[in-house]
Design a protein around this motif. Structure first.
Motif, mmCIF file in Angstrom:
data_model
loop_
_atom_site.group_PDB
_atom_site.id
_atom_site.type_symbol
_atom_site.label_atom_id
_atom_site.label_comp_id
_atom_site.label_asym_id
_atom_site.label_seq_id
_atom_site.Cartn_x
_atom_site.Cartn_y
_atom_site.Cartn_z
ATOM 1 N N CYS A 34 -3.411 7.078 5.349
ATOM 2 C CA CYS A 34 -3.317 6.814 6.777
ATOM 3 C C CYS A 34 -2.403 7.866 7.397
ATOM 4 N N CYS B 276 -7.200 2.286 8.436
ATOM 5 C CA CYS B 276 -5.982 1.630 7.974
ATOM 6 C C CYS B 276 -5.930 0.204 8.521
ATOM 7 N N CYS C 37 0.912 5.631 9.067
ATOM 8 C CA CYS C 37 1.923 4.960 8.230
ATOM 9 C C CYS C 37 2.027 5.579 6.838
ATOM 10 N N ARG D 169 -3.460 -1.658 8.726
ATOM 11 C CA ARG D 169 -2.210 -1.889 9.445
ATOM 12 C C ARG D 169 -2.209 -1.191 10.803
ATOM 13 N N CYS D 170 -2.737 0.026 10.861
ATOM 14 C CA CYS D 170 -2.589 0.861 12.070
ATOM 15 C C CYS D 170 -3.878 1.021 12.880
HETATM 16 ZN ZN ZN Z 1 -1.565 2.993 8.612
#
Ligand code: ZN
Length: 152
Positions: A127, A94, A130, A96-97
């Motif tokens: 993910c 991911c 998230c 973002r994470c």
């Molecule tokens: Zn994520």
């Protein structure tokens, strides 16, 4: 050579996102600079990526000083330094994470993606943190094309 895990300085957000997109485990966050960055890198055995000269001088952990201000040059430098094949691990983490994404079924994905995507995409990943859904599609093609441009 196994690719190391990274810890990117707060000034290198775009680089961090791109490293995650090509599957590289990269710690990044607004709190990660200076001594905190070094501490996390030591604790989690990560290579520090920074443009901070002073930090680079006092670092007691493995570190790659990033030469350029532009993210394309930065990616090129990291990929070359660690001989990363950016295409083998696309779409595994991911952006973002920074956690590994998991394959999910078409049925599971169908509720979360546009109908056309649900019908036509080859596979779907999610993910676990998230819940964002990823699939090979136009977005991944853009990333792939950009990588070709960056690395050619
Ligand atoms: Zn994520």
């Amino acid at each position: 050579m196994a690719t190391p895990r990274f810890a990117a300085d707060v000034m290198l957000g775009r680089l961090a996102t791109w490293l995650r997109l090509i599957g590289q485990d990269t710690a990044y966050g607004s709190h990660l600079s200076g001594a905190t960055l070094l501490r996390i890198a030591r604790k989690e055995q990560r290579v520090v990526l920074t443009r901070d000269h002073r930090l680079a001088r006092r670092a007691d952990v493995p570190l790659l000083f990033i030469d350029s201000d532009t993210f394309r040059e930065q990616i090129r430098q990291v990929v070359a330094a660690y001989q990363i094949d950016p295409f083998t691990s696309l779409l595994t983490r991911c952006a973002r994470c920074n956690v590994a994404i998991e394959e999910i079924s078409r049925d599971e994905a169908a509720r979360r993606v546009p109908p056309y995507v649900a019908e036509t995409a080859d596979r779907f990943m999610r993910c676990p943190r998230c819940r964002r859904i990823y699939w090979p599609g136009t977005h991944m093609e853009r990333i792939r094309n950009e990588l070709h441009r960056i690395l050619s």
